[in-house]
Design a protein around this motif. Sequence first.
Motif, PDB file in Angstrom:
ATOM      1  N   THR A 160      51.865  21.591  38.213  1.00  0.00           N
ATOM      2  CA  THR A 160      52.258  22.548  39.507  1.00  0.00           C
ATOM      3  C   THR A 160      54.187  22.343  39.578  1.00  0.00           C
ATOM      4  N   VAL A 161      54.655  20.969  38.821  1.00  0.00           N
ATOM      5  CA  VAL A 161      56.372  21.132  38.259  1.00  0.00           C
ATOM      6  C   VAL A 161      57.198  21.814  38.328  1.00  0.00           C
ATOM      7  N   MET A 162      56.913  22.975  37.761  1.00  0.00           N
ATOM      8  CA  MET A 162      57.347  23.892  37.310  1.00  0.00           C
ATOM      9  C   MET A 162      57.638  24.738  38.075  1.00  0.00           C
ATOM     10  N   ALA A 163      55.698  25.473  39.099  1.00  0.00           N
ATOM     11  CA  ALA A 163      55.807  26.252  40.209  1.00  0.00           C
ATOM     12  C   ALA A 163      57.103  25.342  41.706  1.00  0.00           C
ATOM     13  N   VAL A 164      56.465  24.110  41.314  1.00  0.00           N
ATOM     14  CA  VAL A 164      57.464  23.404  42.543  1.00  0.00           C
ATOM     15  C   VAL A 164      59.149  23.554  42.799  1.00  0.00           C
ATOM     16  N   MET A 165      59.995  23.274  41.376  1.00  0.00           N
ATOM     17  CA  MET A 165      61.700  23.076  40.714  1.00  0.00           C
ATOM     18  C   MET A 165      61.238  25.031  40.876  1.00  0.00           C
ATOM     19  N   LYS A 166      60.973  25.862  41.261  1.00  0.00           N
ATOM     20  CA  LYS A 166      61.223  27.114  41.071  1.00  0.00           C
ATOM     21  C   LYS A 166      61.300  27.940  42.172  1.00  0.00           C
ATOM     22  N   GLU A 167      60.186  26.782  42.940  1.00  0.00           N
ATOM     23  CA  GLU A 167      59.943  27.320  44.395  1.00  0.00           C
ATOM     24  C   GLU A 167      59.760  29.042  44.741  1.00  0.00           C
ATOM     25  N   LEU A 168      58.132  28.594  43.586  1.00  0.00           N
ATOM     26  CA  LEU A 168      57.272  30.508  43.294  1.00  0.00           C
ATOM     27  C   LEU A 168      56.511  30.883  44.781  1.00  0.00           C
ATOM     28  N   VAL A 169      56.360  31.428  44.759  1.00  0.00           N
ATOM     29  CA  VAL A 169      54.955  31.934  45.492  1.00  0.00           C
ATOM     30  C   VAL A 169      54.088  32.578  44.702  1.00  0.00           C
ATOM     31  N   LEU A 170      52.443  31.763  45.038  1.00  0.00           N
ATOM     32  CA  LEU A 170      51.248  31.471  43.665  1.00  0.00           C
ATOM     33  C   LEU A 170      51.026  32.671  44.658  1.00  0.00           C
ATOM     34  N   GLN A 171      50.240  34.445  44.650  1.00  0.00           N
ATOM     35  CA  GLN A 171      49.520  34.504  45.378  1.00  0.00           C
ATOM     36  C   GLN A 171      48.210  35.234  44.458  1.00  0.00           C
ATOM     37  N   GLY A 172      46.957  34.470  45.077  1.00  0.00           N
ATOM     38  CA  GLY A 172      45.984  35.448  45.003  1.00  0.00           C
ATOM     39  C   GLY A 172      45.682  36.976  45.555  1.00  0.00           C
ATOM     40  N   ALA A 173      44.684  37.244  44.803  1.00  0.00           N
ATOM     41  CA  ALA A 173      44.220  38.736  44.908  1.00  0.00           C
ATOM     42  C   ALA A 173      43.013  39.287  45.087  1.00  0.00           C
ATOM     43  N   ILE A 174      42.124  39.070  45.480  1.00  0.00           N
ATOM     44  CA  ILE A 174      40.995  39.762  45.738  1.00  0.00           C
ATOM     45  C   ILE A 174      41.159  41.480  45.900  1.00  0.00           C
ATOM     46  N   ALA A 175      40.129  41.889  45.170  1.00  0.00           N
ATOM     47  CA  ALA A 175      39.888  43.319  45.374  1.00  0.00           C
ATOM     48  C   ALA A 175      41.278  43.906  45.797  1.00  0.00           C
ATOM     49  N   TYR A 176      40.532  45.150  47.441  1.00  0.00           N
ATOM     50  CA  TYR A 176      41.278  45.709  47.324  1.00  0.00           C
ATOM     51  C   TYR A 176      41.676  45.813  49.352  1.00  0.00           C
ATOM     52  N   THR A 177      42.330  46.799  49.692  1.00  0.00           N
ATOM     53  CA  THR A 177      41.631  46.781  51.086  1.00  0.00           C
ATOM     54  C   THR A 177      41.231  48.007  51.420  1.00  0.00           C
ATOM     55  N   TYR A 178      40.661  48.579  52.536  1.00  0.00           N
ATOM     56  CA  TYR A 178      40.005  49.755  53.061  1.00  0.00           C
ATOM     57  C   TYR A 178      41.152  51.137  52.836  1.00  0.00           C
ATOM     58  N   ASN A 179      42.163  50.987  53.540  1.00  0.00           N
ATOM     59  CA  ASN A 179      43.937  52.473  53.160  1.00  0.00           C
ATOM     60  C   ASN A 179      43.966  52.002  51.981  1.00  0.00           C
ATOM     61  N   GLU A 180      44.242  51.077  50.992  1.00  0.00           N
ATOM     62  CA  GLU A 180      44.688  51.307  49.940  1.00  0.00           C
ATOM     63  C   GLU A 180      43.255  51.994  48.466  1.00  0.00           C
ATOM     64  N   PHE A 181      41.895  51.819  48.944  1.00  0.00           N
ATOM     65  CA  PHE A 181      40.963  52.509  48.690  1.00  0.00           C
ATOM     66  C   PHE A 181      41.026  53.925  48.247  1.00  0.00           C
ATOM     67  N   LYS A 182      41.082  53.950  50.280  1.00  0.00           N
ATOM     68  CA  LYS A 182      41.783  55.017  50.202  1.00  0.00           C
ATOM     69  C   LYS A 182      42.851  55.966  50.250  1.00  0.00           C
ATOM     70  N   SER A 183      43.943  55.862  49.711  1.00  0.00           N
ATOM     71  CA  SER A 183      45.044  55.801  49.279  1.00  0.00           C
ATOM     72  C   SER A 183      44.469  56.368  47.978  1.00  0.00           C
ATOM     73  N   VAL A 184      44.603  55.913  46.865  1.00  0.00           N
ATOM     74  CA  VAL A 184      44.400  56.270  45.154  1.00  0.00           C
ATOM     75  C   VAL A 184      42.699  57.356  45.275  1.00  0.00           C
ATOM     76  N   ILE A 185      42.451  57.265  46.362  1.00  0.00           N
ATOM     77  CA  ILE A 185      41.510  58.996  46.340  1.00  0.00           C
ATOM     78  C   ILE A 185      42.280  59.767  46.753  1.00  0.00           C
ATOM     79  N   ASP A 186      43.039  59.510  47.420  1.00  0.00           N
ATOM     80  CA  ASP A 186      44.454  60.803  48.020  1.00  0.00           C
ATOM     81  C   ASP A 186      45.259  60.845  46.672  1.00  0.00           C
ATOM     82  N   LEU A 187      45.499  59.691  46.598  1.00  0.00           N
ATOM     83  CA  LEU A 187      46.471  60.188  44.921  1.00  0.00           C
ATOM     84  C   LEU A 187      45.778  61.139  43.794  1.00  0.00           C
ATOM     85  N   ILE A 188      44.863  60.573  44.141  1.00  0.00           N
ATOM     86  CA  ILE A 188      43.837  61.480  42.599  1.00  0.00           C
ATOM     87  C   ILE A 188      43.615  62.671  42.932  1.00  0.00           C
ATOM     88  N   SER A 189      43.602  63.160  43.892  1.00  0.00           N
ATOM     89  CA  SER A 189      43.351  64.313  44.364  1.00  0.00           C
ATOM     90  C   SER A 189      44.356  65.174  44.701  1.00  0.00           C
TER      91      SER A 189
END
Length: 231
Positions: A160-189
Amino acid sequence: MKHVLGLTKKIAIRSDMVIKVPDNIKDEEVAMVEPMAVGLHAAHLGRIAVGDDVLVIGGGIIGLASAMFAKKEGASYVALTETNEARGEKSIKLGVADEWFNATSEDLVPKLMEKTKGGFDVVIECVGNSAAVNSAISMVKPGGIVVLVGVATDAVPTYTVMAVMKELVLQGAIAYTYNEFKSVIDLISNKRIEVLKFIDDIVPLEGVQEAYERLTSGKDSAIKILVDPNK
C-alpha cells in the motif's frame, strides 16, 4: 429471442429484469451485451479523458471490452498485458489495443514506465490476483486511477505504500448500471460497436466442458464461447 443462449433451455425471469431489444439485434449480439456493459462501466469509472494513456491488465472478454471502450472514451494509447500470447495477439487483431505485452516479462514495468514517461493515466485491472493488482499500482502514474474489475476470492497482498506515495485512486468496479446496459444495446443497434467479432464459437450443452477447458487453458486464443442449448 429465438433461442435462450445459456446453460438451460428455459429460465424464469422477473418482469422488471427484462429489457426489450430492437428487432435488428441478433441473438448472439444480445448475449454480448452483458460483458460489453462491464467494460463500459470500467471505462467510465476510470474517468478516461481524451489523450490518456490506458493500460488494461488481462485479455479476456472483459479486458478486451474495457480496452475497446477506453479507445471510445478518448484514450490515445491503449496497451494490454496478458500471459497468454494467443490472446495478446488477438487484442491487436481485433483492433482494441495498440500494443500488447507479456505480463510475465521481467522488464515489463520499467519498459512500460519508460514508454509512457512515468506511468499510465488509468489502469484497468481485469484479472484479480496479487500479481495483476500490484502491476496496476506499479504502472499507474502519480495521481492516476486504478480500476479493479478482477475478482479475487482470497486476500490479495499488496504494497500500500506505493498507493499512498503516489496518491492513487483505487476504484472498485462491479458489473454496470442500468443506463450503461441500455447504452450498449443502443450502440449495437445503431452499429456503433461490433461485438460479433469477439465470439469464437457457439456450442451445444454437450460442448460446455470443452469450452471451459479452451477458455482456461492459458494457450487457446478463445475469449468468448456462447452456449446454445437448442443447438
